[in-house]
Design a protein around this motif. Structure first.
Motif, short mmCIF file in Angstrom:
data_model
loop_
_atom_site.label_atom_id
_atom_site.label_comp_id
_atom_site.label_asym_id
_atom_site.label_seq_id
_atom_site.Cartn_x
_atom_site.Cartn_y
_atom_site.Cartn_z
N LYS A 53 26.17 5.66 -47.67
CA LYS A 53 25.25 6.70 -47.20
C LYS A 53 23.86 6.16 -46.91
O LYS A 53 22.98 6.91 -46.50
N TYR A 60 21.74 2.84 -45.04
CA TYR A 60 21.73 1.67 -44.18
C TYR A 60 20.32 1.12 -44.20
O TYR A 60 19.37 1.86 -43.92
N VAL A 102 21.25 7.65 -44.24
CA VAL A 102 21.79 7.87 -42.90
C VAL A 102 22.83 8.98 -42.81
O VAL A 102 23.28 9.30 -41.72
N ASP A 103 23.21 9.57 -43.91
CA ASP A 103 24.18 10.66 -43.86
C ASP A 103 23.49 12.02 -43.87
O ASP A 103 23.93 12.95 -44.54
N GLN A 150 16.61 13.03 -38.58
CA GLN A 150 17.68 12.24 -37.96
C GLN A 150 17.12 11.37 -36.82
O GLN A 150 17.46 10.20 -36.72
N HIS A 198 25.75 13.21 -35.47
CA HIS A 198 26.21 12.38 -36.59
C HIS A 198 25.37 11.11 -36.59
O HIS A 198 25.55 10.23 -35.77
N CYS A 199 24.44 11.07 -37.52
CA CYS A 199 23.42 10.03 -37.55
C CYS A 199 24.01 8.61 -37.57
O CYS A 199 23.57 7.73 -36.84
N LYS A 200 25.00 8.37 -38.40
CA LYS A 200 25.59 7.04 -38.52
C LYS A 200 26.25 6.61 -37.20
O LYS A 200 26.10 5.46 -36.78
N THR A 201 26.91 7.54 -36.56
CA THR A 201 27.55 7.23 -35.28
C THR A 201 26.49 6.89 -34.24
O THR A 201 26.66 5.94 -33.46
N LEU A 226 33.41 3.25 -37.09
CA LEU A 226 32.86 3.69 -38.37
C LEU A 226 33.98 4.14 -39.30
O LEU A 226 34.00 3.78 -40.48
N GLY A 264 32.98 4.31 -43.02
CA GLY A 264 31.66 4.89 -42.87
C GLY A 264 30.50 3.94 -43.15
O GLY A 264 29.35 4.36 -43.17
N ILE A 266 27.98 1.39 -41.95
CA ILE A 266 27.40 0.96 -40.68
C ILE A 266 27.44 -0.55 -40.52
O ILE A 266 27.84 -1.08 -39.49
#
Length: 169
Positions: free
Chosen positions: A89, A91, A96-97, A109, A134-137, A155, A160, A162
């Protein structure tokens, strides 16, 4: 279940309700930890992991909400921070989640994507829109050049995380 971790919390290390929860978790073969300011407590003896900060006597005798409570809060903050990092969660030093449930979190975000990728605001907003916020994406998209579907897939393939997704993109 055996996949869980229970963390008992009691300044004295002898609170019956917490001891009961710890015993129940042990019966399920779950890992059991305790955060207590008493290293010789029943809870410390029962736990697989005992975290027992030494705080000394309270300023107000009988009150455990001063030094003991503060010490326990600090330990819990360290545990939860570590758990967030270990579960992907975080990075770099960014959470980032983030789910954008209001205007403030939408802005957060955007800032996170900009900080993580060193991109401009328009690029961050476009990436977030393409991947349904989706922040990580969005971060994987900007850093790898993949589209939203590809970034989401890589991901997912990397649970999940990064950093792993980017390495395997």
């Amino acid at each position: 279940s055996a996949k869980d971790v229970l963390v008992g919390l009691a300044a004295s290390g002898r609170t019956p309700y917490v001891l009961g929860a710890m015993a129940w978790a042990k019966s399920l073969n779950a890992s059991v930890a305790v955060v207590s300011c008493n290293p010789q407590s029943e809870m410390a003896a029962l736990a697989d992991i005992a975290i027992t900060p030494a705080v000394g006597p309270e300023v107000v005798t009988g009150s455990t909400r001063l030094k003991a409570g503060t010490a326990q809060k600090l330990v819990l903050n360290m545990i939860t921070t570590g758990a967030m990092i270990r579960s992907g969660k975080v990075y770099s030093n960014l959470m980032v989640d983030v789910e954008a449930t209001n205007a403030k979190l939408i802005e957060r975000q955007i800032s996170i994507v900009m900080d993580a990728t060193d991109c401009d605001r328009d690029t961050a907003q476009a990436a977030l829109q393409q991947c349904n916020r989706h922040c990580k994406t969005a971060i994987v998209m900007v850093l790898s050049g993949l589209d939203a579907a590809q970034a989401g897939a890589v991901l997912e393939q990397n649970n999940g995380f990064i950093r792993l997704a980017l390495r395997n993109a």
